[in-house]
Design an enzyme around this catalytic site. Sequence first.
Site, PDB file in Angstrom:
ATOM      1  N   LYS A 194       0.836  -1.197   0.000  1.00 12.38           N
ATOM      2  CA  LYS A 194       0.000   0.000   0.000  1.00 12.38           C
ATOM      3  C   LYS A 194       0.877   1.257   0.000  1.00 12.38           C
ATOM      4  CE  LYS A 194      -3.425   2.567   2.510  1.00 12.38           C
ATOM      5  NZ  LYS A 194      -4.379   2.721   3.581  1.00 12.38           N
ATOM      6  N   GLU A 208      10.534  -4.821   4.234  1.00 12.87           N
ATOM      7  CA  GLU A 208      10.591  -6.240   3.860  1.00 12.87           C
ATOM      8  C   GLU A 208      10.257  -6.414   2.378  1.00 12.87           C
ATOM      9  OE1 GLU A 208       9.069  -4.931   6.475  1.00 12.87           O
ATOM     10  OE2 GLU A 208       8.924  -6.317   8.165  1.00 12.87           O
ATOM     11  N   GLY A 238      -4.777  -1.633   4.881  1.00 10.53           N
ATOM     12  CA  GLY A 238      -4.021  -2.815   4.448  1.00 10.53           C
ATOM     13  C   GLY A 238      -4.757  -4.120   4.728  1.00 10.53           C
ATOM     14  N   ARG A 239      -5.242  -4.281   5.949  1.00  5.11           N
ATOM     15  CA  ARG A 239      -5.864  -5.566   6.318  1.00  5.11           C
ATOM     16  C   ARG A 239      -7.262  -5.731   5.733  1.00  5.11           C
ATOM     17  NH1 ARG A 239      -4.827  -2.134  10.167  1.00  5.11           N
ATOM     18  NH2 ARG A 239      -6.434  -1.236  11.488  1.00  5.11           N
ATOM     19  N   GLU A 247      -4.833  -6.287  14.800  1.00  8.43           N
ATOM     20  CA  GLU A 247      -4.292  -4.996  14.345  1.00  8.43           C
ATOM     21  C   GLU A 247      -5.390  -3.927  14.385  1.00  8.43           C
ATOM     22  OE1 GLU A 247      -0.833  -4.522  11.368  1.00  8.43           O
ATOM     23  OE2 GLU A 247      -2.568  -3.969  10.173  1.00  8.43           O
ATOM     24  N   HIS A 287      -5.595 -33.067  17.422  1.00 13.39           N
ATOM     25  CA  HIS A 287      -4.494 -33.948  17.821  1.00 13.39           C
ATOM     26  C   HIS A 287      -3.307 -33.140  18.306  1.00 13.39           C
ATOM     27  CE1 HIS A 287      -6.623 -37.446  16.320  1.00 13.39           C
ATOM     28  NE2 HIS A 287      -7.088 -36.595  15.417  1.00 13.39           N
ATOM     29  N   LYS A 289       9.270  -0.672  13.738  1.00 13.22           N
ATOM     30  CA  LYS A 289       9.835  -0.393  12.403  1.00 13.22           C
ATOM     31  C   LYS A 289      10.933   0.652  12.524  1.00 13.22           C
ATOM     32  CE  LYS A 289       5.555  -0.895   9.717  1.00 13.22           C
ATOM     33  NZ  LYS A 289       4.589  -0.190   8.881  1.00 13.22           N
TER      34      LYS A 289
HETATM   35  O1  F6P Z   1       3.229  -2.837   9.663  1.00 19.25           O
HETATM   36  C1  F6P Z   1       1.884  -3.111   9.548  1.00 19.25           C
HETATM   37  C2  F6P Z   1       1.387  -2.812   8.168  1.00 19.25           C
HETATM   38  O2  F6P Z   1       1.371  -1.445   7.958  1.00 19.25           O
HETATM   39  C3  F6P Z   1       0.025  -3.441   7.925  1.00 19.25           C
HETATM   40  O3  F6P Z   1      -1.004  -2.663   8.401  1.00 19.25           O
HETATM   41  C4  F6P Z   1       0.054  -3.623   6.450  1.00 19.25           C
HETATM   42  O4  F6P Z   1      -0.918  -4.535   6.025  1.00 19.25           O
HETATM   43  C5  F6P Z   1       1.459  -4.123   6.250  1.00 19.25           C
HETATM   44  O5  F6P Z   1       2.232  -3.397   7.183  1.00 19.25           O
HETATM   45  C6  F6P Z   1       2.019  -3.953   4.872  1.00 19.25           C
HETATM   46  O6  F6P Z   1       2.024  -2.608   4.497  1.00 19.25           O
HETATM   47  P1  F6P Z   1       2.196  -2.175   2.988  1.00 19.25           P
HETATM   48  O7  F6P Z   1       1.065  -2.765   2.223  1.00 19.25           O
HETATM   49  O8  F6P Z   1       2.184  -0.680   2.989  1.00 19.25           O
HETATM   50  O9  F6P Z   1       3.509  -2.720   2.512  1.00 19.25           O
END
Ligand code: F6P
Length: 504
Positions: free
Chosen positions: A184, A190, A242-243, A328, A359, A474
Amino acid sequence: MQLNNNPHYHSLLSEAQQIKNTSLKDLMKQENRENDFCFTLDGLWVDISRHYINKAIFDSLIKLADASEVREKFSALDAGNPINYTEDRAVLHTQLRKPGRRETDEWQKLSAFSEALRSSQNIQTIINIGIGGSDLGPSMVASALRPFHGKQKIRFVSNVDPSDLNDCIADCEAETTFFLITSKTFTTAETLKNASLAADWLKRAHINPANQMAAITADPEKALKWGMSQKHIFDFADGIGGRYSLWSAVGLPIMIAIGNKNFISFLDGANQIDEHVLNTPTNQNIAIILALLRIWNRNFLNLPMHGIMPYDHRLARLPAWAQQLEMESNGKSVDIRGDALTQPASPVIWGEAGTNAQHSFFQYLHQGIEQQSLDILIPRNSLGCSLPDGWKESHKTLVYNALAQAEALAIGEDNQQEPHRNFPGGRVSTLISWNTTDPFEVGRLLALYEHITIASGFLWDINSFDQWGVELGKKKAKELETPNIKNDFSPAAKRFLSLLNTEK
Ligand code: F6P
């Protein structure tokens, strides 16, 4: 209004004290309970009879929701009011499920690209690189709808641990692999690190990354600067959290996997739940009722954990998706005005696919001292593909196991002579069931969980649409990558860092 200021809070507290002294086994025998506490919507079956509730408590909970104006708040969300207060913006993901979207340029561009990639003879593997909401929803839905996939392999890489990408591409050819970079913000460390590694991998095979990569983002400028080709950038609005984003361009891997027609069916399922939530009185409103149970179990019966157990192997990642969604969204300690919450919000969400879970940790659920609430999820029929009889029988065994667990947990079995074999019962669960796991049903299920999350947030009076709590970690990780700015770190952290510097 926080929960303890709701005019129905105190009477519900005393009702909770009383019902705790009743056995769930006895409650389960109440006349007409199987009808009073079972709600249906076109084959979606939600049975809440295995909870510590009676008709009086149910009615008080409905009044609690009405006093907190939960339905009015859903209308404000639907109207596009800026209910994400800390970021001063609207919450737009439900708009994406409305049929009108399919007339937009955004939809035309997305669906044309999806069909072209899907029918490409050259591309055999599509790899989505993203994390959190840019990974969990698409990867979970792609697994859930495996029988609807075309010929291409759809894979997901999320972790900055290079082994994730390494293992994913181990059996791929660069010439036949296409990457979707989903972020987003297009700033997530990452995702950008993995995207760079993937671009290097393509370059080593003499492929221009711009030809075999696309970006899905709410910040197209950043994607362009990063090196994406304009025609491979798919954007979505800032108001799509995002979620909650898998309905937007973030759902592109799902679209490529199952095709546009099935993706529309997935959206239609979600839209049916949106309409239900907006237009159904509280006492029949499945999402609000399930949110009320979250609050009832969490704040009145003091059950801090909620397990989600899908008896559908393809939905094995649903608990992980729901974990981000609820924790979240609602893992907060201040209300929408910034005042401290007087009641804890989000339960801990966890879970695993049944019967595997039986199990593993079900011992703890049946006989452990601490209790939690559960959702037990089960499609009544295995997918309508041509399964021979023996396979159908196996699915029946799965269904019987789901029901058996719900009953055993609630009713127990008395054995005072052998305490280790005594099953106290009284463990609460909701049985959620549907016909078969197809795109429409998955759309309904996910939208239901979203609305449970949002309605719970309305009841706790919190903002379910921001996530400031992820920022400090972060920031600190970034500081560690910068030489000499480590003054804020503890002596223990510095000692660990010196170890990293000495070991090869
Ligand atoms: O660090 C949490 C977050 O901001 C989430 O809310 C989001 O889904 C995820 O990181 C990934 O963010 P992005 O889509 O901006 O890479």
